[in-house]
Enzyme design. Structure first.
Site, PDB file in Angstrom:
ATOM      1  N   CYS A   1       8.484  -2.570 -65.175  1.00 45.07           N
ATOM      2  CA  CYS A   1       8.415  -2.605 -63.554  1.00 45.07           C
ATOM      3  C   CYS A   1       7.604  -3.774 -62.894  1.00 45.07           C
ATOM      4  O   CYS A   1       8.504  -4.893 -63.101  1.00 45.07           O
ATOM      5  CB  CYS A   1       7.961  -1.291 -63.196  1.00 45.07           C
ATOM      6  SG  CYS A   1       8.034  -0.857 -61.558  1.00 45.07           S
TER       7      CYS A   1
ATOM      8  N   HIS B   1       9.858   3.376 -66.251  1.00 40.77           N
ATOM      9  CA  HIS B   1       8.490   3.907 -66.643  1.00 40.77           C
ATOM     10  C   HIS B   1       8.740   4.982 -67.563  1.00 40.77           C
ATOM     11  O   HIS B   1       9.584   5.906 -67.584  1.00 40.77           O
ATOM     12  CB  HIS B   1       7.680   4.548 -65.542  1.00 40.77           C
ATOM     13  CG  HIS B   1       7.279   3.351 -64.631  1.00 40.77           C
ATOM     14  ND1 HIS B   1       5.995   2.652 -64.966  1.00 40.77           N
ATOM     15  CD2 HIS B   1       7.590   2.960 -63.307  1.00 40.77           C
ATOM     16  CE1 HIS B   1       5.926   1.653 -64.078  1.00 40.77           C
ATOM     17  NE2 HIS B   1       6.660   1.909 -62.987  1.00 40.77           N
TER      18      HIS B   1
END
Length: 483
Positions: A329, A427
């Site tokens: 991310c 994630h």
């Protein structure tokens, strides 16, 4: 329909864990129960099936209650992006960013969202099991409170007060907290629970007797300190390691000032063949097989932090010696050539040079992308599931060699031509056993043991419910739950 609230004398007193335990224990009793946290301040979050964002602890509590996570379980989520300001998420969607003073005035509006969510849950479940935030005795935060006693008073619910004896001063914590509450709030506290006790309970009993005589409140139980219990942390990084074997993969992760979703690394911390180290400011950066750049709520600021702490040179040296680098991310965005924040979403508007390790650039845009996803890693074509929470849109030629092919037809992230650098927006990718094993083999570990992280979490939730049955006054708890 009953609402019962757990409040703590301090942060990390065990509120999240106790609510998780009570949800599973009530489920065992045949009670339909739902977790609820009015206001959560955390950088660890989860994505619901509807594509909304809630605190990660509430997602775990939902698992304990055998429910799918929903925004009504955590209607207000604050994600700090500075020491004085936070992104404000209402019913799963970011609505604004404001400083602490402005939010204090905004709490009346946030309370409307809290009460609306609570009313919906109260109409659908037999018990709403509520988790407070921090301590109810923070004098400076009591005006307009929506997270602790302000909520309890508004919905007229009983409260359990939990304290961590492992910190020391447990009787001062409990008595002092009670003394700082108003008379009506004191009457609302129906009992104490002491958490993380080590030793012979007989030695503690005189103190328990004194506490009950001093306050007129019962001690509903003493929970033991459990060394190998693991549940995902709400915010603080847990640096404990599970039992390890001799031959391990060495993994290091920088602790960024605005690190987000560090629960990504819990499966690695628990893996018997992984030595995971979180490296903070001023600490030497050790030799490793894999360096992981984590998520960040302030990518440009955390990039500056990395540079000031020598990580740019360390990454170059690590790659020269054949090490692997993974960015997740915000960490993915850092691997590129530029990070642009024209709207000032994460700080002052502007641009920052990235680490230049992959040929792409990222622009932070107002609309956050939130979704649960599944697909296959480029590595070994391994199945993977995870979730996306990011405002950045990344474009560039490096993305042509994707890290993940998603089932919805999109591609995600990038794998460098030499195979040393991988970046992804996903994630939770280590929670899929096959994906975790493929990534560990890519990083250099041979003969990988496959670990089912979901099964480990389920095992620990069951163990928590066992602790409730063995160490708490279950008859009193059932009465408080209206049973």
């Amino acid at each position: 329909m009953t609402t019962l609230m757990v409040q703590g004398t301090t942060s990390d007193a065990g509120k999240s864990t106790l609510v998780t335990a009570l949800c599973r224990w009530l489920l065992r009793q045949g009670v339909s129960v739902v977790p609820f946290k009015p206001q959560n301040m955390a950088l660890n979050s989860a994505v619901t099936a509807e594509g909304d964002e809630i605190g990660r602890a509430q997602a775990v509590q939902a698992q304990a209650a055998n429910l799918a996570p929903h925004t009504d379980m955590n209607p207000v989520l604050l994600k700090p992006n500075s020491d004085t300001g936070s992104q404000v998420i209402i019913h799963g969607r970011a609505v604004t960013t404001m400083n602490a003073v402005a939010y204090h005035d905004y709490k009346a509006i946030a309370m409307q969202a809290v009460l609306a969510s609570h009313e919906r849950l109260r109409g659908a479940y037999e018990v709403v099991m509520v988790e407070g935030a921090g301590s109810p005795a923070e004098i400076n935060l009591r005006a307009g409170d929506i997270a602790n006693m302000g909520f309890a008073e508004a919905v007229d619910c009983p409260v359990l007060l939990i304290a961590d004896i492992n910190r020391g001063g447990v009787f001062a914590h409990l008595v002092g907290t009670l003394e700082l509450l108003s008379p009506s709030e004191q009457a609302r506290v129906k009992g104490f629970i002491i958490n993380r006790f080590r030793g012979d309970l007989a030695l503690l009993q005189p103190g328990l007797d004194w506490l009950e005589a001093r306050t007129g409140k019962p001690v509903l139980g003493v929970l033991p300190y459990v060394m190998d219990l693991h549940l995902e942390a709400e915010d603080g990084i847990d640096r404990r390691q599970a039992g390890k074997v001799e031959h391990v993969l060495k993994v290091v992760v920088p602790v960024l000032p605005r690190i987000s979703n560090h629960t990504d690394f819990d499966p690695l911390r628990l893996h018997p063949q992984v030595d995971l180290q979180f490296i903070g400011p001023g600490q030497a950066i050790p030799a490793a097989d894999l360096i992981i750049l984590p998520g960040s709520k302030s990518v440009r600021g955390d990039l500056a932090y990395l540079r000031s702490n020598g990580w740019e040179q360390a990454l170059s040296r690590h790659l020269r010696y054949g090490g692997k680098v993974l960015g997740i991310c915000g960490g993915l965005q850092m691997l590129g050539e530029q990070v642009h924040d024209p709207l000032g979403l994460e700080g002052a508007a502007g641009s920052s040079p990235g680490l230049g390790l992959l040929a792409f650039a990222t622009v932070l845009e107002k609309e956050k992308q939130l979704r649960n996803v599944s697909g296959r890693l480029t590595l070994e074509n391994a199945p993977v599931s995870g979730y996306e929470i990011h405002a950045g849109v990344t474009r560039g030629p490096a993305l042509e060699q994707a890290a993940v092919q998603l089932d919805d037809g999109r591609s995600d992230g990038a794998l460098s031509a030499d195979g040393q650098i991988l970046g992804t927006y996903l994630h939770g990718l280590f929670e899929t056993p096959a994906a975790c094993s493929a990534l560990l083999r890519w990083a250099g570990l041979e003969a990988v043991q496959e670990v089912d992280y979901h099964a480990l979490r389920e095992r620990d939730i069951e163990r928590l419910a066992d602790l409730v049955e063995r160490h708490l006054d279950t008859a009193a708890l059932l009465t408080l739950c209206g049973r």
